[in-house]
Enzyme design. Structure first.
Site, PDB file in Angstrom:
ATOM      1  CG  ASP A 116     -55.535  25.199  17.870  1.00 16.68           C
ATOM      2  OD1 ASP A 116     -55.344  24.092  18.414  1.00 16.68           O
ATOM      3  OD2 ASP A 116     -55.203  26.282  18.391  1.00 16.68           O
ATOM      4  CG  LEU A 117     -57.023  18.713  16.727  1.00 12.72           C
ATOM      5  CD1 LEU A 117     -56.461  17.342  17.070  1.00 12.72           C
ATOM      6  CD2 LEU A 117     -58.319  18.573  15.937  1.00 12.72           C
ATOM      7  CB  THR A 157     -48.186  12.338  21.159  1.00 11.59           C
ATOM      8  OG1 THR A 157     -47.284  13.343  20.665  1.00 11.59           O
ATOM      9  CG2 THR A 157     -49.272  12.082  20.128  1.00 11.59           C
ATOM     10  CB  THR A 166     -52.897   4.991  22.006  1.00 15.20           C
ATOM     11  OG1 THR A 166     -51.797   4.490  22.752  1.00 15.20           O
ATOM     12  CG2 THR A 166     -53.889   5.588  23.000  1.00 15.20           C
ATOM     13  CG  ASP A 167     -50.221   0.923  23.425  1.00 11.50           C
ATOM     14  OD1 ASP A 167     -49.949   1.767  22.555  1.00 11.50           O
ATOM     15  OD2 ASP A 167     -49.546   0.771  24.466  1.00 11.50           O
ATOM     16  CE1 TYR A 203     -51.537  10.232  23.849  1.00  9.06           C
ATOM     17  CE2 TYR A 203     -51.087   7.976  24.517  1.00  9.06           C
ATOM     18  CZ  TYR A 203     -51.276   8.920  23.530  1.00  9.06           C
ATOM     19  OH  TYR A 203     -51.229   8.532  22.209  1.00  9.06           O
ATOM     20  CE  LYS A 235     -55.181   8.978  20.958  1.00  5.45           C
ATOM     21  NZ  LYS A 235     -55.293   9.753  19.680  1.00  5.45           N
ATOM     22  CD1 TRP A 287     -45.491   0.347  22.313  1.00 14.37           C
ATOM     23  CD2 TRP A 287     -43.735  -1.001  22.071  1.00 14.37           C
ATOM     24  NE1 TRP A 287     -45.296  -0.291  23.510  1.00 14.37           N
ATOM     25  CE2 TRP A 287     -44.219  -1.127  23.395  1.00 14.37           C
ATOM     26  CE3 TRP A 287     -42.638  -1.767  21.690  1.00 14.37           C
ATOM     27  CZ2 TRP A 287     -43.642  -1.980  24.339  1.00 14.37           C
ATOM     28  CZ3 TRP A 287     -42.073  -2.624  22.625  1.00 14.37           C
ATOM     29  CH2 TRP A 287     -42.558  -2.712  23.934  1.00 14.37           C
TER      30      TRP A 287
END
Length: 294
Positions: free
Chosen positions: A35-36, A61, A100-101, A124, A128, A149
């Site tokens: 569990d993070l 996410t 992620t972008d 978010y 990240k 994407w």
């Protein structure tokens, strides 16, 4: 080679299970064992798998929900990712972390390269980015893969959403002023398997660091939807007319980067890996989704 992957239900985790060839064992690990949000659970769960490489794929996410749950997003995407990296260091093995972008602002007019300044515009994206920093600090033997994407035959994603909406609607309004690189999780999985093998066999520092991993080519969300429906229609599936709209016409709690394009040149130069064109990979996903829907 044995690869431990954090998370069981994510698109990349399921794609790794689907694409791993004979001789590569993929072990997905999730809650309650790992569990993070509970960093103390991470090392025991990963150690029990006895992996050669760890893939840090699990994440918070829910981009819009993160705006009202920053603590939860931070716990998973920053502290949790750091715990995975530190566990890999203690086990003496490489970690491949997915990012992620959204770590970029989206204001650049050209595709982003790895050395461009970051500047997330959402909770978010901020969590990240902090996760990237903690992964890098926790284990020098790391690869951070920024992607964008992401879609696949698994889980929830844009391709599946468009096909589902087309079951009951003839027209869909889709944002046309955000541009990015649609990326198949199946292609991501293939790249991860190749990168993991290199990391296990070669200690070269040039193979470590941050890389961009996206489908080849670019599109707006409206372009992407139009292609999805064209392919679905050709296969006898549902389709809809796409009406382009602006981001302002589709407000969301979290801001999205207007430019999510990521250059894959560094990954191609270092590993010889460049993902297929997004249209051909979309066709594979659409076929798989329609086949399971029938």
């Amino acid at each position: 080679m044995r690869i431990a992957v954090t998370g069981r239900e994510g698109q990349v985790a399921r794609s790794l299970l689907a694409t791993a060839p004979s001789g590569i064992e993929v072990i997905t690990i999730g809650r309650p064992e790992l569990d993070l949000a509970n960093p103390a659970s991470v090392l025991p769960a990963l150690a029990a798998a006895q992996p050669d490489v760890i893939v840090s794929a699990a994440a918070y996410t829910a981009v819009d929900k993160a705006e009202s749950e920053p603590e939860s997003a931070f716990a998973v995407n920053a502290a949790g990712a750091g715990a995975v990296s530190e566990a890999a260091a203690k086990l003496g093995i490489p970690v491949i972390h997915l990012s992620t972008d959204y770590v970029f602002s989206g204001e650049k007019l050209a595709p982003y390269v790895e050395t461009d300044p970051t500047g997330p515009i959402s909770v978010y994206g901020s969590t990240k980015l902090e996760g990237e920093l903690r992964v890098a600090a926790g284990n020098t033997d790391h690869v951070i893969l920024r992607t964008a994407w992401v879609y696949s035959p698994f889980g929830a994603n844009f391709v599946k959403t468009m096909l589902r909406l087309a079951e009951t609607r003839d027209e869909l309004r889709v944002v046309a002023d955000q541009r990015g690189c649609p990326t198949s999780a199946l292609d991501i999985a293939d790249a991860i398997l190749a990168i993991a093998a290199r990391l296990k066999a070669d200690p070269d520092p040039a193979l470590r660091g941050t890389f961009h991993l996206t489908g080849t080519g670019e599109a707006t969300w409206a372009d992407f939807a139009t292609e999805i429906f064209a392919q679905s229609r050709a296969l006898g599936g549902n389709s809809a007319t796409v009406t382009p709209i602006t981001t302002a016409e589709y407000p969301t709690p979290a801001r999205r980067p207007a430019n999510s394009r990521l250059s894959g040149d560094k990954l191609a130069a270092t590993y010889g890996i460049r993902l297929p064109g997004w249209k051909s990979s979309t066709e594979i996903a659409v076929k798989a989704i329609l086949k399971n829907a029938i």
